[in-house]
Design an enzyme around this catalytic site. Structure first.
Site, PDB file in Angstrom:
ATOM      1  N   SER A  88       0.837  -1.189   0.000  1.00 39.24           N
ATOM      2  CA  SER A  88       0.000   0.000   0.000  1.00 39.24           C
ATOM      3  C   SER A  88       0.874   1.241   0.000  1.00 39.24           C
ATOM      4  O   SER A  88       1.982   1.234   0.544  1.00 39.24           O
ATOM      5  CB  SER A  88      -0.912   0.018   1.228  1.00 39.24           C
ATOM      6  OG  SER A  88      -1.669   1.209   1.273  1.00 39.24           O
TER       7      SER A  88
ATOM      8  N   ASN B 102      -0.886   4.045   0.951  1.00 39.51           N
ATOM      9  CA  ASN B 102      -1.745   4.817   1.843  1.00 39.51           C
ATOM     10  C   ASN B 102      -1.140   4.766   3.251  1.00 39.51           C
ATOM     11  O   ASN B 102      -1.168   3.728   3.908  1.00 39.51           O
ATOM     12  CB  ASN B 102      -3.161   4.216   1.830  1.00 39.51           C
ATOM     13  CG  ASN B 102      -4.123   4.950   2.738  1.00 39.51           C
ATOM     14  OD1 ASN B 102      -3.786   5.376   3.833  1.00 39.51           O
ATOM     15  ND2 ASN B 102      -5.366   5.070   2.281  1.00 39.51           N
TER      16      ASN B 102
ATOM     17  N   GLY C  65      -2.012   6.037   6.108  1.00 36.74           N
ATOM     18  CA  GLY C  65      -2.928   5.732   7.202  1.00 36.74           C
ATOM     19  C   GLY C  65      -3.168   4.237   7.313  1.00 36.74           C
ATOM     20  O   GLY C  65      -3.148   3.657   8.408  1.00 36.74           O
TER      21      GLY C  65
ATOM     22  N   ASP D 145      -7.638  -4.656   0.571  1.00 34.50           N
ATOM     23  CA  ASP D 145      -8.571  -3.891  -0.241  1.00 34.50           C
ATOM     24  C   ASP D 145      -9.824  -3.746   0.586  1.00 34.50           C
ATOM     25  O   ASP D 145     -10.384  -4.742   1.069  1.00 34.50           O
ATOM     26  CB  ASP D 145      -8.877  -4.549  -1.587  1.00 34.50           C
ATOM     27  CG  ASP D 145      -9.418  -3.514  -2.564  1.00 34.50           C
ATOM     28  OD1 ASP D 145      -8.692  -2.547  -2.850  1.00 34.50           O
ATOM     29  OD2 ASP D 145     -10.557  -3.655  -3.036  1.00 34.50           O
TER      30      ASP D 145
ATOM     31  N   PHE E 180      -8.986   8.049   8.640  1.00 38.05           N
ATOM     32  CA  PHE E 180      -8.781   8.478   7.263  1.00 38.05           C
ATOM     33  C   PHE E 180      -9.947   7.996   6.418  1.00 38.05           C
ATOM     34  O   PHE E 180     -10.822   7.274   6.897  1.00 38.05           O
ATOM     35  CB  PHE E 180      -7.447   7.937   6.712  1.00 38.05           C
ATOM     36  CG  PHE E 180      -7.328   6.429   6.762  1.00 38.05           C
ATOM     37  CD1 PHE E 180      -7.692   5.657   5.675  1.00 38.05           C
ATOM     38  CD2 PHE E 180      -6.863   5.794   7.900  1.00 38.05           C
ATOM     39  CE1 PHE E 180      -7.586   4.274   5.716  1.00 38.05           C
ATOM     40  CE2 PHE E 180      -6.753   4.409   7.951  1.00 38.05           C
ATOM     41  CZ  PHE E 180      -7.119   3.651   6.865  1.00 38.05           C
ATOM     42  N   GLY E 181      -9.957   8.396   5.148  1.00 36.88           N
ATOM     43  CA  GLY E 181     -11.032   7.948   4.258  1.00 36.88           C
ATOM     44  C   GLY E 181     -12.401   8.414   4.740  1.00 36.88           C
ATOM     45  O   GLY E 181     -12.605   9.583   5.072  1.00 36.88           O
ATOM     46  N   TYR E 182     -13.342   7.477   4.793  1.00 32.11           N
ATOM     47  CA  TYR E 182     -14.725   7.780   5.174  1.00 32.11           C
ATOM     48  C   TYR E 182     -14.950   7.701   6.693  1.00 32.11           C
ATOM     49  O   TYR E 182     -16.091   7.790   7.147  1.00 32.11           O
ATOM     50  CB  TYR E 182     -15.684   6.799   4.492  1.00 32.11           C
ATOM     51  CG  TYR E 182     -15.743   6.882   2.989  1.00 32.11           C
ATOM     52  CD1 TYR E 182     -16.798   7.524   2.334  1.00 32.11           C
ATOM     53  CD2 TYR E 182     -14.760   6.295   2.199  1.00 32.11           C
ATOM     54  CE1 TYR E 182     -16.872   7.571   0.945  1.00 32.11           C
ATOM     55  CE2 TYR E 182     -14.819   6.337   0.812  1.00 32.11           C
ATOM     56  CZ  TYR E 182     -15.869   6.981   0.191  1.00 32.11           C
ATOM     57  OH  TYR E 182     -15.940   7.029  -1.180  1.00 32.11           O
TER      58      TYR E 182
ATOM     59  N   LYS F 290     -10.500   1.706  17.728  1.00 37.12           N
ATOM     60  CA  LYS F 290     -10.797   1.441  16.323  1.00 37.12           C
ATOM     61  C   LYS F 290     -10.090   0.166  15.866  1.00 37.12           C
ATOM     62  O   LYS F 290     -10.681  -0.675  15.183  1.00 37.12           O
ATOM     63  CB  LYS F 290     -10.380   2.617  15.443  1.00 37.12           C
ATOM     64  CG  LYS F 290     -10.717   2.372  13.964  1.00 37.12           C
ATOM     65  CD  LYS F 290     -10.113   3.411  13.043  1.00 37.12           C
ATOM     66  CE  LYS F 290     -10.299   2.989  11.592  1.00 37.12           C
ATOM     67  NZ  LYS F 290      -9.604   3.861  10.636  1.00 37.12           N
TER      68      LYS F 290
ATOM     69  N   HIS G 219     -13.181  -3.359  10.622  1.00 36.09           N
ATOM     70  CA  HIS G 219     -13.233  -4.382   9.583  1.00 36.09           C
ATOM     71  C   HIS G 219     -11.851  -4.973   9.340  1.00 36.09           C
ATOM     72  O   HIS G 219     -11.707  -6.174   9.111  1.00 36.09           O
ATOM     73  CB  HIS G 219     -13.782  -3.785   8.291  1.00 36.09           C
ATOM     74  CG  HIS G 219     -13.127  -2.501   7.867  1.00 36.09           C
ATOM     75  ND1 HIS G 219     -12.974  -1.421   8.706  1.00 36.09           N
ATOM     76  CD2 HIS G 219     -12.566  -2.126   6.686  1.00 36.09           C
ATOM     77  CE1 HIS G 219     -12.353  -0.439   8.064  1.00 36.09           C
ATOM     78  NE2 HIS G 219     -12.093  -0.844   6.839  1.00 36.09           N
TER      79      HIS G 219
END
Length: 208
Positions: free
Chosen positions: A14, A16, A18, A75, A166-168, A189, A194
């Site tokens: 990745s 990304n 975060g 993913d 991060f993200g949504y 978290k 997930h």
């Protein structure tokens, strides 16, 4: 029987940061030395799959082959039943700015706004339930791979809340909680996400 993962270097497939931070925190207790694909200068392969598993495997195989080391790819995405499961595998794509929306790059506030705009079109009684899905693909240079899937159920809120994550994350409230993922303590978290669900399955299979 899943193949065991031995202590040592592992590529996190990745760019990304975060996501890399979250996965690194989950892996380090097992004697794994995570290094990101970005740190190794590996290119990002085109994510052409039709599912989270497809795309995770594409990224994991590319990183394992490129680095000559085992590689772990994630993913993940947001799935909203009222929107037919969208954005789903297109979760990151919804954050891509169009030419008229500014310089190229990902704008997560824009992505969150797209989801909220579509829900608003459905009216005040729209189903705001949602879940985050995560698929982890663990690949070795010889092509062997293991896949693990996880999810966390919740609901969407608006406006975005919190500055963590991060993200949504700012618009997602997990079931049983009253604060968004971006307001949660990172340790909490990590415990309920997930990614944590998928990772627990990976740990049981390859470290157990």
């Amino acid at each position: 029987m899943a193949r065991r993962l031995e202590p040592g270097r592992l590529v996190i497939a990745s760019h990304n940061q975060g996501k890399v931070r979250e996965i690194r925190a989950l892996l380090e207790p097992f004697g794994i030395e995570p290094v990101s694909a970005g740190d190794l200068g590996l290119p990002e392969p085109a994510e052409t799959g039709q599912s989270f598993a497809d795309n995770a495997l594409i990224k994991a195989h590319a990183a394992a082959e490129g680095a000559g080391l085992p590689a772990l790819a994630d993913d993940s995405g947001l799935c909203v039943p009222a929107l037919g499961g969208r954005p789903g595998v297109a979760t990151a794509d919804w954050a891509e700015r169009q030419p008229f929306e500014g310089p190229p790059g990902r704008d997560w506030y824009l992505a969150m706004g797209k989801v909220e705009g579509l829900l608003a079109e459905l009216g005040p009684d729209a189903d705001r339930s949602a879940w985050f899905a995560c698929t982890l693909a663990l690949s070795w240079p010889d092509g062997h791979a293991e896949v693990f899937e996880g999810r966390v159920e919740g609901r969407l809120v608006w406006p975005p809340r919190g500055t963590r994550g991060f993200g949504y994350d700012p618009v997602f409230v997990a079931r049983g909680h009253d604060v968004s993922f971006a307001e949660l303590d990172p340790a909490e978290k990590h415990r309920i996400s997930h990614r944590a669900d998928a990772f627990a399955k990976l740990v049981a299979a390859v470290f157990g």
